[in-house]
Design a protein around this motif. Sequence first.
Motif, PDB file in Angstrom:
ATOM      1  N   GLU A  52       0.846  -1.182   0.000  1.00 21.84           N
ATOM      2  CA  GLU A  52       0.000   0.000   0.000  1.00 21.84           C
ATOM      3  C   GLU A  52       0.884   1.235   0.000  1.00 21.84           C
ATOM      4  OE1 GLU A  52      -3.404  -0.247   2.615  1.00 21.84           O
ATOM      5  OE2 GLU A  52      -3.198   1.872   3.137  1.00 21.84           O
ATOM      6  N   LYS A  53       0.379   2.272  -0.683  1.00 20.93           N
ATOM      7  CA  LYS A  53       1.132   3.516  -0.730  1.00 20.93           C
ATOM      8  C   LYS A  53       0.149   4.675  -0.806  1.00 20.93           C
ATOM      9  CE  LYS A  53       5.517   4.957  -2.603  1.00 20.93           C
ATOM     10  NZ  LYS A  53       6.602   4.604  -3.524  1.00 20.93           N
ATOM     11  N   HIS A  54       0.520   5.797  -0.164  1.00 19.68           N
ATOM     12  CA  HIS A  54      -0.343   6.967  -0.143  1.00 19.68           C
ATOM     13  C   HIS A  54       0.403   8.160  -0.722  1.00 19.68           C
ATOM     14  CE1 HIS A  54      -3.352   5.292   2.796  1.00 19.68           C
ATOM     15  NE2 HIS A  54      -2.353   4.449   2.941  1.00 19.68           N
ATOM     16  N   SER A  55      -0.371   9.024  -1.385  1.00 19.10           N
ATOM     17  CA  SER A  55       0.178  10.293  -1.842  1.00 19.10           C
ATOM     18  C   SER A  55      -0.968  11.286  -1.900  1.00 19.10           C
ATOM     19  CB  SER A  55       0.821  10.137  -3.219  1.00 19.10           C
ATOM     20  OG  SER A  55       1.274  11.390  -3.710  1.00 19.10           O
ATOM     21  N   GLY A  56      -1.019  12.165  -0.903  1.00 20.82           N
ATOM     22  CA  GLY A  56      -2.120  13.130  -0.851  1.00 20.82           C
ATOM     23  C   GLY A  56      -3.459  12.431  -0.758  1.00 20.82           C
ATOM     24  N   ARG A  57      -4.353  12.688  -1.701  1.00 23.13           N
ATOM     25  CA  ARG A  57      -5.671  12.051  -1.704  1.00 23.13           C
ATOM     26  C   ARG A  57      -5.676  10.701  -2.430  1.00 23.13           C
ATOM     27  NH1 ARG A  57      -9.189  14.383  -4.707  1.00 23.13           N
ATOM     28  NH2 ARG A  57      -7.768  15.738  -5.859  1.00 23.13           N
ATOM     29  N   LEU A  58      -4.517  10.242  -2.828  1.00 21.18           N
ATOM     30  CA  LEU A  58      -4.413   8.975  -3.557  1.00 21.18           C
ATOM     31  C   LEU A  58      -3.960   7.857  -2.628  1.00 21.18           C
ATOM     32  CD1 LEU A  58      -2.520  10.145  -6.770  1.00 21.18           C
ATOM     33  CD2 LEU A  58      -4.974  10.139  -6.350  1.00 21.18           C
ATOM     34  N   ARG A  59      -4.584   6.703  -2.807  1.00 24.63           N
ATOM     35  CA  ARG A  59      -4.157   5.499  -2.077  1.00 24.63           C
ATOM     36  C   ARG A  59      -4.109   4.356  -3.085  1.00 24.63           C
ATOM     37  NH1 ARG A  59      -7.755   1.631   0.435  1.00 24.63           N
ATOM     38  NH2 ARG A  59      -6.547   0.094   1.590  1.00 24.63           N
ATOM     39  N   VAL A  60      -2.970   3.721  -3.164  1.00 27.77           N
ATOM     40  CA  VAL A  60      -2.791   2.613  -4.095  1.00 27.77           C
ATOM     41  C   VAL A  60      -2.506   1.351  -3.309  1.00 27.77           C
ATOM     42  CG1 VAL A  60      -1.256   1.642  -5.854  1.00 27.77           C
ATOM     43  CG2 VAL A  60      -2.018   4.001  -6.038  1.00 27.77           C
ATOM     44  N   THR A  61      -3.137   0.267  -3.695  1.00 24.13           N
ATOM     45  CA  THR A  61      -2.833  -1.041  -3.121  1.00 24.13           C
ATOM     46  C   THR A  61      -2.345  -1.976  -4.221  1.00 24.13           C
ATOM     47  OG1 THR A  61      -5.080  -1.854  -3.436  1.00 24.13           O
ATOM     48  CG2 THR A  61      -4.589  -0.759  -1.334  1.00 24.13           C
ATOM     49  N   LEU A  62      -1.548  -2.939  -3.828  1.00 22.66           N
ATOM     50  CA  LEU A  62      -1.030  -3.924  -4.770  1.00 22.66           C
ATOM     51  C   LEU A  62      -1.117  -5.308  -4.150  1.00 22.66           C
ATOM     52  CD1 LEU A  62       0.442  -4.592  -7.458  1.00 22.66           C
ATOM     53  CD2 LEU A  62       2.594  -4.217  -6.236  1.00 22.66           C
ATOM     54  N   ASP A  63      -1.717  -6.230  -4.854  1.00 23.03           N
ATOM     55  CA  ASP A  63      -1.804  -7.621  -4.417  1.00 23.03           C
ATOM     56  C   ASP A  63      -1.151  -8.468  -5.513  1.00 23.03           C
ATOM     57  OD1 ASP A  63      -2.482 -10.236  -3.747  1.00 23.03           O
ATOM     58  OD2 ASP A  63      -4.463  -9.671  -2.994  1.00 23.03           O
ATOM     59  N   THR A  64       0.102  -8.836  -5.294  1.00 24.61           N
ATOM     60  CA  THR A  64       0.828  -9.568  -6.334  1.00 24.61           C
ATOM     61  C   THR A  64       0.321 -10.999  -6.468  1.00 24.61           C
ATOM     62  OG1 THR A  64       2.565 -10.035  -4.726  1.00 24.61           O
ATOM     63  CG2 THR A  64       2.926  -8.185  -6.224  1.00 24.61           C
ATOM     64  N   SER A  65      -0.291 -11.530  -5.407  1.00 25.94           N
ATOM     65  CA  SER A  65      -0.816 -12.898  -5.512  1.00 25.94           C
ATOM     66  C   SER A  65      -2.032 -12.946  -6.434  1.00 25.94           C
ATOM     67  CB  SER A  65      -1.187 -13.430  -4.135  1.00 25.94           C
ATOM     68  OG  SER A  65      -2.273 -12.701  -3.590  1.00 25.94           O
ATOM     69  N   LYS A  66      -2.789 -11.855  -6.456  1.00 26.28           N
ATOM     70  CA  LYS A  66      -3.949 -11.772  -7.334  1.00 26.28           C
ATOM     71  C   LYS A  66      -3.644 -11.008  -8.613  1.00 26.28           C
ATOM     72  CE  LYS A  66      -7.359 -11.960  -3.608  1.00 26.28           C
ATOM     73  NZ  LYS A  66      -8.470 -11.254  -2.914  1.00 26.28           N
ATOM     74  N   LYS A  67      -2.412 -10.490  -8.708  1.00 26.60           N
ATOM     75  CA  LYS A  67      -2.017  -9.690  -9.860  1.00 26.60           C
ATOM     76  C   LYS A  67      -3.028  -8.563 -10.087  1.00 26.60           C
ATOM     77  CE  LYS A  67       0.854 -12.936 -12.431  1.00 26.60           C
ATOM     78  NZ  LYS A  67       1.091 -13.901 -11.360  1.00 26.60           N
ATOM     79  N   SER A  68      -3.227  -7.787  -9.043  1.00 27.68           N
ATOM     80  CA  SER A  68      -4.184  -6.698  -9.159  1.00 27.68           C
ATOM     81  C   SER A  68      -3.754  -5.517  -8.301  1.00 27.68           C
ATOM     82  CB  SER A  68      -5.582  -7.162  -8.749  1.00 27.68           C
ATOM     83  OG  SER A  68      -5.608  -7.454  -7.371  1.00 27.68           O
TER      84      SER A  68
END
Lengths: 111, 114
Positions: free
Chosen positions: B55-71
């Motif tokens: 997970e990563k945040h930047s201001g109003r943005l939040r990104v998640t990464l699940d490499t097991s689901k490739k999503s």
Amino acid sequence: DARVTQTPRHKVTEMGQEVTMRCQPILGHNTVFWYRQTMMQGLELLAYFRNRAPLDDSGMPKDRFSAEMPDATLATLKIQPSEPRDSAVYFCASGLFGEQFFGPGTRLTVL
Amino acid sequence: SQQGEEDPQALSIQEGENATMNCSYKTSINNLQWYRQNSGRGLVHLILIRSNEREKHSGRLRVTLDTSKKSSSLLITASRAADTASYFCATGARYGGATNKLIFGTGTLLAVQP
């Protein structure tokens, strides 16, 4: 404020004519990419360079497209002869560590 | 062929609401990036998340990464009319040494109604 610049911004030409698009990458960036964007295909990677050497141009139709970097401040993409199916927006991007910085694009229309 | 597929293709929300966009990909990656494109403009880099991050945040943005689901997902909180744009995920993989080659997805068109 360092930016990637591209010229021309718009180009309208007739089928069979040669088209040359130019890109000035951000100073200090060691990779340069050429992309093509169309409604049907989306964003496609055409070619890219690292330290001015071509690394991959498998996305380009070799018979009519060519990409070069004559020096660190200039990348060119040439189409000869152009065809109507080449109509698209062509983006140049440069990068150093992973993220890429895109130019404003050249909108090419081949009649 | 494109690596990433965004979902939904188009999203319309009201100002102040949150917007969530998803991206699925097919092969191993080094990192995943999100870009925004305003109509008729070049792409602008938003955020990069490495394959060992979740997970990563930047201001109003939040990104998640699940490499097991490739999503991956991109969340924009408290959206504004100025957030109206197309959003692309791009998967990065090492190629030719240290060069990070990006493959872009199909994009999500976000419309934020004032």
